[in-house]
Design an enzyme around this catalytic site. Structure first.
Site, PDB file in Angstrom:
ATOM      1  N   LYS A 282       0.847  -1.197   0.000  1.00 13.84           N
ATOM      2  CA  LYS A 282       0.000   0.000   0.000  1.00 13.84           C
ATOM      3  C   LYS A 282       0.883   1.248   0.000  1.00 13.84           C
ATOM      4  CE  LYS A 282      -3.917  -1.760   2.715  1.00 13.84           C
ATOM      5  NZ  LYS A 282      -4.961  -1.665   1.686  1.00 13.84           N
ATOM      6  N   ARG A 356      -9.938 -11.712   2.240  1.00 14.27           N
ATOM      7  CA  ARG A 356     -10.780 -12.784   1.709  1.00 14.27           C
ATOM      8  C   ARG A 356     -10.044 -14.123   1.733  1.00 14.27           C
ATOM      9  NH1 ARG A 356     -11.350  -9.551  -3.842  1.00 14.27           N
ATOM     10  NH2 ARG A 356     -11.347  -7.900  -2.276  1.00 14.27           N
TER      11      ARG A 356
HETATM   12  N1  BES Z   1      -8.020  -3.874   4.607  1.00 10.30           N
HETATM   13  C1  BES Z   1      -8.218  -3.475   3.261  1.00 10.30           C
HETATM   14  C2  BES Z   1      -9.555  -2.770   3.036  1.00 10.30           C
HETATM   15  C3  BES Z   1      -9.724  -1.441   3.710  1.00 10.30           C
HETATM   16  C4  BES Z   1      -9.360  -0.280   3.063  1.00 10.30           C
HETATM   17  C5  BES Z   1     -10.314  -1.355   4.944  1.00 10.30           C
HETATM   18  C6  BES Z   1      -9.537   0.940   3.678  1.00 10.30           C
HETATM   19  C7  BES Z   1     -10.505  -0.130   5.567  1.00 10.30           C
HETATM   20  C8  BES Z   1     -10.106   1.010   4.931  1.00 10.30           C
HETATM   21  C9  BES Z   1      -8.179  -4.696   2.360  1.00 10.30           C
HETATM   22  O1  BES Z   1      -7.345  -5.721   2.752  1.00 10.30           O
HETATM   23  C10 BES Z   1      -7.677  -4.237   1.039  1.00 10.30           C
HETATM   24  O2  BES Z   1      -6.557  -3.822   0.966  1.00 10.30           O
HETATM   25  N2  BES Z   1      -8.525  -4.347   0.018  1.00 10.30           N
HETATM   26  C11 BES Z   1      -8.168  -3.961  -1.296  1.00 10.30           C
HETATM   27  C12 BES Z   1      -8.706  -4.994  -2.240  1.00 10.30           C
HETATM   28  C13 BES Z   1      -8.226  -4.837  -3.646  1.00 10.30           C
HETATM   29  C14 BES Z   1      -6.730  -5.100  -3.745  1.00 10.30           C
HETATM   30  C15 BES Z   1      -8.983  -5.793  -4.526  1.00 10.30           C
HETATM   31  C16 BES Z   1      -8.792  -2.602  -1.575  1.00 10.30           C
HETATM   32  O3  BES Z   1      -9.913  -2.342  -1.132  1.00 10.30           O
HETATM   33  O4  BES Z   1      -8.126  -1.780  -2.214  1.00 10.30           O
HETATM   34 MN    MN Z   2      -5.344  -5.472   2.089  1.00  4.86          MN
END
Ligand code: BES
Ligand code: MN
Ligand code: ZN
Length: 508
Positions: A282, A356
């Site tokens: 990230k 997931r």
């Molecule tokens: N933990 C994050 C989702 C999240 C983002 C929760 C912001 C709370 C605040 C999750 O693991 C994630 O990174 N999801 C990705 C999925 C994508 C790579 C398909 C996302 O939402 O960008």
């Molecule tokens: Mn994530």
């Protein structure tokens, strides 16, 4: 803070602050009967000031006056309810949280609230009592553990809250007040846990918290699987995500056995104790709040912390997949394939869609090793769900219309907001992998919350009622709001406890 309801006359009691309510009608304030009586005691000064300030009684507005000893209270706080026809449990909680904040900043120790029939006639007594104590306690929540002593000592705590309720239904109201205190305690437990730094709340730490909860009451038990145990279970998906981390993963199985209950509700929490994204790293600003990524796990623990007190007549199993998601030389790589406990292979194309993947094992375990009437998972799963529903509403997906209905009414009665999103079959195409049974991301950003839910569905056996709650938005507040100060919200606890209450049936 001590709560007490009282039938004694608020006009002749005394304390630091008295709250009276006002409604908004045709753009003007309308004082409640109690407010009018106080105005009379103050020789009309209250209404004079309110009118002079063009106060309108809008929802969530307040107006504070000092009484200079004219009545038994040092101050009167007029609190706006807005259009009383539009009042809901959630709104009452917000108004009460606002009251708590005003009373705290005015440094009131004894807070008296003169309830109006506007409230008692719109919301049933027990639910109203619960909303009042929940709102006031959650509005008073602060996380000062890591602040210097000077700051901690300076913080003001309201010591007693007396609710004056005119006539009838006192028992039901009291019961609600007590329940609200317990529920707010569970929510605060989760807020503390999620607000704590991520290097403290490791997977092992979550396991220890689960074990110590279970020790407190004979109705509870906990099994915590370490890396070896997880390997024996065949949880290749959880192990895969955990590979890059110095901290070993845990899989937590909590159980609450109710007396004379036939049904079992399995609640599953995503416990990513820190989400860096893994090798699909990230950006720095996207990582700042990622200690929140165990909010689902937190909600599960929070619920279990009060089951022995609330004693619902329904068995509850709590499952948590706990691991960090870290990049390192040993981390899972985009393109790697892992095998979940149910034998399905997953191509992990984006290591930031880790939630997931670890839930795949938890859901497989739930289907294989528990006898669920319902499975409900809670996960801070997708940023896409935040884009769709914002910071106050959780996304809900389900394969069972009745379960969906029950969750919606539990949401209405708990003050938490959920909105159903569809499991669009056509989008299942998106998750087809060239090399494995399924891949963990779709090929575009579109419908991201739905793709996450569709992925999870693949790990729920046919015929099992399941709902997925994407709590990414409401899990953490980026700004101070009356009910949730900046930081963790404890979302899911109020909803789940209300749902369990509605499923509670005694067969004794
Ligand atoms: N933990 C994050 C989702 C999240 C983002 C929760 C912001 C709370 C605040 C999750 O693991 C994630 O990174 N999801 C990705 C999925 C994508 C790579 C398909 C996302 O939402 O960008
Ligand atoms: Mn994530
Ligand atoms: Zn995550």
């Amino acid at each position: 803070m001590k709560f007490q309801s009282s039938v004694s006359d608020y006009r002749t009691s005394s304390g630091d602050m008295l709250v009276v309510f006002a409604a908004n009608d045709k753009e003007q304030y309308v004082l409640s009967g109690e407010g009018k009586a106080v105005d009379e005691l103050l020789s009309g000064v209250l209404s004079e000031l309110l009118s002079g300030e063009r106060y309108d009684g809008a929802f969530d507005s307040t107006y504070l006056i000092h009484t200079h000893g004219k009545i038994g209270y040092k101050a009167v706080l007029v609190t706006g309810l807005g259009d009383v026809k539009k009042l809901t449990v959630g709104k009452v909680q917000k108004v009460c949280a606002r009251i708590a904040r005003r009373a705290t900043s005015a440094r009131a120790f004894s807070l008296h609230v003169a309830l109006t029939s506007d409230l008692t006639s719109v919301i049933p007594a027990e639910l109203l009592g619960q909303s009042v104590s929940e709102g006031i306690l959650l509005g008073s929540y602060v996380f000062l553990k890591h602040k210097e002593e000077k700051v901690r000592i300076k913080h003001h705590d309201i010591s007693e809250c007396i609710i004056h309720i005119a006539g009838g239904k006192l028992d039901a109201f009291d019961k609600g007040l007590k329940r609200g205190e317990i529920v707010a305690g569970a929510v605060s437990f989760v807020r503390d846990l999620v607000n704590e730094p991520p290097s403290t709340t490791t997977p092992a730490y979550l396991g220890d918290r689960a074990k110590s909860l279970a020790k407190k009451d004979p109705s509870l038990s906990a099994t915590v699987f370490d890396k070896k145990g997880i390997t024996t279970l065949g949880m290749g998906a959880l192990l895969g995500i955990a590979r890059g981390s110095e901290e070993d993963p845990r899989f937590i199985h909590l159980s609450y056995k109710a007396t004379g209950a036939k049904k079992t509700v399995v609640i599953v929490g995503k416990g990513i104790t820190f989400d860096t994204g893994g090798l699909s790293l990230k950006p720095a600003n996207g990582m700042e709040t990622m200690k929140l990524d165990m909010a689902g796990a937190g909600a599960v623990l929070g619920v279990f912390s009060v089951l022995p007190l609330l004693k619902p007549h329904v068995n509850v199993v709590g499952l948590i997949s706990a691991t960090e998601n870290m990049p390192s030389g040993s981390a899972i790589k985009p393109g790697d394939i892992v095998t979940a406990m149910n034998g399905k292979t997953i191509e992990v194309l984006n290591t930031d869609a880790e939630g997931r993947v670890v839930l795949a094992d938890a859901l497989s375990y739930a289907c294989k090793n528990t006898k669920p009437d319902y499975i409900i998972d809670l996960a801070t799963l997708t940023g896409a769900c935040m884009v769709a529903l914002g910071e106050e509403v959780s996304g809900m997906f389900t394969n069972d219309t009745q379960l969906g209905q029950n969750l919606k009414s539990a949401a209405d009665n708990s003050g938490e907001a959920i909105w159903e999103l569809p499991l669009v079959e056509e989008y299942e195409e998106e998750l087809k992998s060239n090399v494995a049974d399924i891949k963990n991301v779709g090929s575009t950003r579109y419908g991201g919350a739905i793709n996450g839910a569709l992925f999870l569905k693949e790990f729920v056996d046919d015929g099992i009622s399941w709902a997925h709650l994407d709590i990414a938005g409401p899990s953490f507040s980026e700004k101070d709001t009356p009910l949730v100060p900046k930081g963790a919200s404890g979302v899911g606890v109020r909803l789940l406890l209300e749902f369990l209450k509605s499923e509670s049936v005694s067969h004794e």
